[in-house]
Design a protein around this motif. Sequence first.
Motif, mmCIF file in Angstrom:
data_model
loop_
_atom_site.group_PDB
_atom_site.id
_atom_site.type_symbol
_atom_site.label_atom_id
_atom_site.label_comp_id
_atom_site.label_asym_id
_atom_site.label_seq_id
_atom_site.Cartn_x
_atom_site.Cartn_y
_atom_site.Cartn_z
ATOM 1 N N GLN A 111 0.825 -1.148 -0.052
ATOM 2 C CA GLN A 111 0.166 0.036 0.062
ATOM 3 C C GLN A 111 0.948 1.281 0.168
ATOM 4 O O GLN A 111 1.796 1.414 0.633
ATOM 5 C CB GLN A 111 -0.911 -0.124 1.276
ATOM 6 C CG GLN A 111 -2.006 -1.027 1.137
ATOM 7 C CD GLN A 111 -3.233 -0.723 0.476
ATOM 8 O OE1 GLN A 111 -3.040 0.554 -0.380
ATOM 9 N NE2 GLN A 111 -4.170 -1.313 0.067
ATOM 10 N N ILE A 112 0.427 2.146 -0.792
ATOM 11 C CA ILE A 112 1.255 3.258 -0.902
ATOM 12 C C ILE A 112 0.392 4.579 -0.436
ATOM 13 O O ILE A 112 -0.861 4.636 -0.911
ATOM 14 C CB ILE A 112 1.647 3.760 -2.261
ATOM 15 C CG1 ILE A 112 2.802 2.616 -2.663
ATOM 16 C CG2 ILE A 112 2.399 5.242 -2.435
ATOM 17 C CD1 ILE A 112 3.349 2.809 -4.213
ATOM 18 N N SER A 113 0.808 5.428 0.332
ATOM 19 C CA SER A 113 -0.117 6.445 1.154
ATOM 20 C C SER A 113 0.622 7.865 0.995
ATOM 21 O O SER A 113 1.891 7.869 0.583
ATOM 22 C CB SER A 113 -0.674 6.144 2.285
ATOM 23 O OG SER A 113 0.599 5.882 3.338
ATOM 24 N N LYS A 129 -5.608 3.135 -8.642
ATOM 25 C CA LYS A 129 -4.572 2.102 -8.302
ATOM 26 C C LYS A 129 -3.882 2.615 -6.861
ATOM 27 O O LYS A 129 -3.622 1.467 -6.229
ATOM 28 C CB LYS A 129 -3.339 2.354 -9.346
ATOM 29 C CG LYS A 129 -2.368 0.999 -9.258
ATOM 30 C CD LYS A 129 -1.577 1.196 -10.471
ATOM 31 C CE LYS A 129 -0.567 -0.150 -10.566
ATOM 32 N NZ LYS A 129 0.197 0.042 -11.741
ATOM 33 N N TYR A 130 -4.118 3.967 -6.133
ATOM 34 C CA TYR A 130 -3.648 4.194 -5.303
ATOM 35 C C TYR A 130 -4.371 5.089 -4.422
ATOM 36 O O TYR A 130 -4.205 6.252 -4.241
ATOM 37 C CB TYR A 130 -2.079 4.833 -5.271
ATOM 38 C CG TYR A 130 -1.139 4.128 -6.105
ATOM 39 C CD1 TYR A 130 -0.406 2.840 -5.519
ATOM 40 C CD2 TYR A 130 -0.765 4.343 -7.573
ATOM 41 C CE1 TYR A 130 0.412 2.206 -6.350
ATOM 42 C CE2 TYR A 130 0.181 3.631 -8.179
ATOM 43 C CZ TYR A 130 0.505 2.639 -7.705
ATOM 44 O OH TYR A 130 1.571 1.874 -8.658
ATOM 45 N N PRO A 157 5.197 7.598 -3.581
ATOM 46 C CA PRO A 157 3.907 8.413 -4.338
ATOM 47 C C PRO A 157 4.546 8.741 -5.613
ATOM 48 O O PRO A 157 4.095 8.626 -6.713
ATOM 49 C CB PRO A 157 3.330 9.621 -3.436
ATOM 50 C CG PRO A 157 3.824 9.130 -2.140
ATOM 51 C CD PRO A 157 5.110 8.309 -2.102
ATOM 52 N N ALA A 213 5.617 5.732 -7.670
ATOM 53 C CA ALA A 213 4.251 5.178 -8.479
ATOM 54 C C ALA A 213 3.928 5.815 -9.450
ATOM 55 O O ALA A 213 3.274 5.199 -10.443
ATOM 56 C CB ALA A 213 3.405 5.015 -7.092
#
Length: 318
Positions: free
Chosen positions: A97-99, A122-123, A283, A286
């Motif tokens: 997971q990317i936050s 996607k994110y 981020p 990505a």
Amino acid sequence: MGGINKLHFVNFSQLRSFYAVGRELSFTKAADLLCIGQPTVTTQVKALEETYDVQLFLRSPRGLKLTDAGEALLTVARQIFSLEEQAVGILRAEGNQISGKLRVGTVGPFFVMELLSAFHAKYPLVQVSLESGNSDAVYNKLMNYEVDVAIIGRDYDDPRLDLIQLGRHEVIIFVHRDHPWAGRQQIDLEELDGQRMIFREPGSMTRRALEKMLELHRVRPNVVMEIPRDGVREAVAAGLGAGIVSKTEFQFDDRLTPLSIADHKPFTESFATCLKARQGLRPIEAFMKLVTEVSNLKFNRMAANAQEKNESQPYASA
């Protein structure tokens, strides 16, 4: 025994306060950014200046300005706190997971919305903010760490940038519906000679593309106004002159008529870019990975369409 090499260090709280003030050029805004009191920020910056006997800011009734030493230190501080951002990203990561936050600068919403839609799908945990401006303005924001990634209209040939080409876009003319050209679909470049025109502001790649073609063919329009993108549309709608816009950006408006330049078409390009020094931020990484995937998909589609077109052509008779 030989002398011991001392470890040189800087007080990070003081450096962080300097960095925030240097970014915002305001002690008040810096305090809000750091969620601490303004007197604390002022004290920490003053202590940093006194410790190293250096002046980092010029203070006047007009506001703050960085000294040469301040500018140099801000450049280094940006790199330091960019690495800190990467460290926070690693610590906050939960599996794949990317936050976090992603600040996007763009030359226009039309070039980026499709990408942002795909990125959000996607994110979904990444909070995205968007700023618009001409290419030079967005490039400067990227270099000053005010945005994380950017969509620009020019290859700045800057080794500090990771750059991915997105597309090539025709520049067109548009006029008021009552203009003598309104019943046409295209004009020749030479017809712009002496024509009243509304130009974009300096720094616009759309403007540069047309100016390059005008200069090459010695065509001199009568430029009556230079204003930002949004103002051009309203100026043309008010009958003040012909405007210029990327074909990709032109939106239907019953007050306006778009016209292609038939003989010497100007083109702009669009690129997605980020600072190489910040590629490790998740981020940013990505977003640029997604841009690469979209760019490759477009290229493959274009190649397939070209091949299909060639195969559909009948063979020439012997």
